[in-house]
Design an enzyme around this catalytic site. Structure first.
Site, short mmCIF file in Angstrom:
data_model
loop_
_atom_site.label_atom_id
_atom_site.label_comp_id
_atom_site.label_asym_id
_atom_site.label_seq_id
_atom_site.Cartn_x
_atom_site.Cartn_y
_atom_site.Cartn_z
N GLY A 1 0.81 -1.22 0.00
CA GLY A 1 0.00 0.00 0.00
C GLY A 1 0.84 1.27 0.00
N GLU A 26 1.59 1.88 -3.49
CA GLU A 26 0.34 2.28 -4.17
C GLU A 26 -0.01 3.74 -3.86
OE1 GLU A 26 -1.67 -1.23 -2.55
OE2 GLU A 26 -2.27 -1.71 -4.59
C1 HXC Z 1 2.43 -4.15 10.24
C2 HXC Z 1 4.70 -3.89 10.07
C3 HXC Z 1 4.60 -3.83 8.65
C4 HXC Z 1 3.29 -3.93 8.08
C5 HXC Z 1 6.67 -3.65 9.20
N1 HXC Z 1 6.00 -3.77 10.36
N2 HXC Z 1 5.86 -3.69 8.15
N3 HXC Z 1 3.61 -4.03 10.84
N4 HXC Z 1 2.24 -4.09 8.90
N5 HXC Z 1 3.09 -3.84 6.76
C6 HXC Z 1 6.54 -3.77 11.71
C7 HXC Z 1 7.21 -5.09 12.07
O1 HXC Z 1 6.25 -6.04 12.47
C8 HXC Z 1 8.14 -4.67 13.19
O2 HXC Z 1 7.42 -4.47 14.37
C9 HXC Z 1 8.57 -3.26 12.75
O3 HXC Z 1 7.58 -2.82 11.82
C10 HXC Z 1 9.93 -3.26 12.07
O4 HXC Z 1 9.90 -4.19 11.01
P1 HXC Z 1 11.01 -5.34 10.82
O5 HXC Z 1 10.39 -6.41 9.99
O6 HXC Z 1 11.57 -5.75 12.11
O7 HXC Z 1 12.13 -4.54 10.00
P2 HXC Z 1 13.11 -5.10 8.86
O8 HXC Z 1 13.70 -6.41 9.27
O9 HXC Z 1 14.02 -3.96 8.54
O10 HXC Z 1 12.18 -5.41 7.61
C11 HXC Z 1 11.50 -4.34 7.00
C12 HXC Z 1 10.45 -4.90 5.98
C13 HXC Z 1 9.54 -5.91 6.70
C14 HXC Z 1 11.18 -5.57 4.80
C15 HXC Z 1 9.66 -3.70 5.43
O11 HXC Z 1 9.05 -5.33 7.91
C16 HXC Z 1 8.36 -6.36 5.88
O12 HXC Z 1 8.50 -7.22 4.99
N6 HXC Z 1 7.19 -5.78 6.14
C17 HXC Z 1 5.96 -6.15 5.47
C18 HXC Z 1 5.91 -5.56 4.07
C19 HXC Z 1 4.64 -5.97 3.32
O13 HXC Z 1 4.35 -7.18 3.19
N7 HXC Z 1 3.84 -4.99 2.86
C20 HXC Z 1 2.62 -5.26 2.16
C21 HXC Z 1 1.47 -5.31 3.14
S1 HXC Z 1 -0.05 -5.72 2.33
P3 HXC Z 1 7.49 -5.54 15.60
O14 HXC Z 1 6.74 -4.85 16.71
O15 HXC Z 1 6.78 -6.75 15.11
O16 HXC Z 1 8.94 -5.76 15.87
C22 HXC Z 1 -0.56 -4.30 1.61
C23 HXC Z 1 -1.88 -4.39 0.90
C24 HXC Z 1 -2.38 -3.04 0.49
O17 HXC Z 1 0.05 -3.31 1.63
C25 HXC Z 1 -3.88 -3.10 0.30
C26 HXC Z 1 -4.48 -1.71 0.18
C27 HXC Z 1 -5.99 -1.71 0.25
#
Ligand code: HXC
Length: 261
Positions: free
Chosen positions: A112, A115
């Site tokens: 998102g 996006e």
């Molecule tokens: C909730 C998130 C998050 C997310 C990161 N965090 N991304 N929490 N939703 N999308 C949180 C982690 O849980 C963690 O908190 C803290 O942020 C730091 O993240 P880390 O993973 O420890 O950091 P790092 O190792 O540097 O990795 C960064 C990252 C990874 C590569 C960005 O966090 C990641 O892959 N995040 C998810 C990315 C993703 O899948 N995005 C798409 C989402 S779906 P805690 O408290 O747990 O330590 C989407 C659909 C859109 O966007 C639809 C629109 C209608």
């Protein structure tokens, strides 16, 4: 209208005519929960209605523009919740902002986050920006325009790879493929985004608005329909004070004094 107190974003006017909205949930890399998107859209709407603001900048932190929709918030939702709940999925408020928005993107712009950046009108990226649509890893697909806007921006083959395999784009790649306007050193990207917004803000705001409207129609209409739409906006601008001022200023070899009327 003045801004309410926000908990998850910051707002500022860093330069004349420029409204800045900054995502501020650093503990979750600006994961887009309902509260933060709601506050950001409200702030943009307030700037949109403020005649003193001509252009907005939407940004996050150096480490993350936004790491996507908040997965923890989405995890418990059913299809019916998602369909019925405007909170997570209805980001169309962003598309209804009439003034241009420059996204200033550093670090993660995933899911998102990517996006939202693509829904803005221009993107200034820092050298550390990473763009991607990792939804496939969660068993879902992009749901706020990723399959459509990314495909239009970078073409089908690359969009497929990004969306099907979580291929990430570096800032330089995003520039090469036409997703962003420019790449700046991390200490300068926000400043350059604000300067770009200021440049927009110095023009006739009536013409800027008509231009944004017409460029966005290129996404939605056939070429023939788009050309008709453009011509109507073009003719309409001949009724404005700014059109007369702009042309007179050119003939008189002076700077135009825009009235935004
Ligand atoms: C909730 C998130 C998050 C997310 C990161 N965090 N991304 N929490 N939703 N999308 C949180 C982690 O849980 C963690 O908190 C803290 O942020 C730091 O993240 P880390 O993973 O420890 O950091 P790092 O190792 O540097 O990795 C960064 C990252 C990874 C590569 C960005 O966090 C990641 O892959 N995040 C998810 C990315 C993703 O899948 N995005 C798409 C989402 S779906 P805690 O408290 O747990 O330590 C989407 C659909 C859109 O966007 C639809 C629109 C209608």
């Amino acid at each position: 209208m003045s801004h309410p107190t926000y908990e998850t974003i910051r707002v500022d006017v860093p330069a004349q005519g420029v409204g800045l909205v900054q995502f501020n949930r650093p503990q979750s890399l600006n994961a887009l929960n309902a509260q933060m998107t709601g506050e950001a859209f409200t702030a943009l709407e307030i700037f949109d209605a403020d005649p003193a603001i001509h252009c907005m900048v939407l940004t996050g932190s150096e480490r993350a523009f936004a790491a996507g929709a908040d997965i923890k918030e989405m995890a418990g939702k059913t299809a019916v919740d998602m369909f019925a709940g405007a909170d997570v999925t209805d980001w169309s408020r962003l598309m209804r902002i009439a003034k241009p928005i420059v996204a200033a993107v550093s670090g993660f712009a995933l899911g998102g986050g990517c996006e939202i950046a693509m829904t803005c009108d221009m993107i200034v990226a820092s050298e550390t920006a990473v763009f991607g649509q990792p939804e496939i890893n969660l068993g879902i697909i992009p749901g706020a325009g990723g399959t459509q806007r990314l495909t239009r921006a970078v073409g089908k083959a690359l969009a497929m790879e990004i969306i099907l395999t979580d291929r990430r784009l570096s800032a330089e790649e995003a520039l090469r493929f036409g997703l962003v306007n420019r790449v700046s050193p991390v200490e300068l990207y926000l400043k350059e985004a604000i300067e770009l917004a200021q440049k927009v803000g110095e023009r006739s705001q009536v013409a800027v608005r008509m231009a944004k409207d017409a460029v966005n129609k290129a996404y939605e209409l056939s070429l023939a329909e788009g050309l008709v739409f453009e011509k109507r906006n073009f003719y309409l601008l001949f009724s404005t004070e700014d059109r007369a001022e702009g042309m007179n200023a050119f003939v008189e070899k002076r700077k135009a004094n825009w009235k935004n009327k």
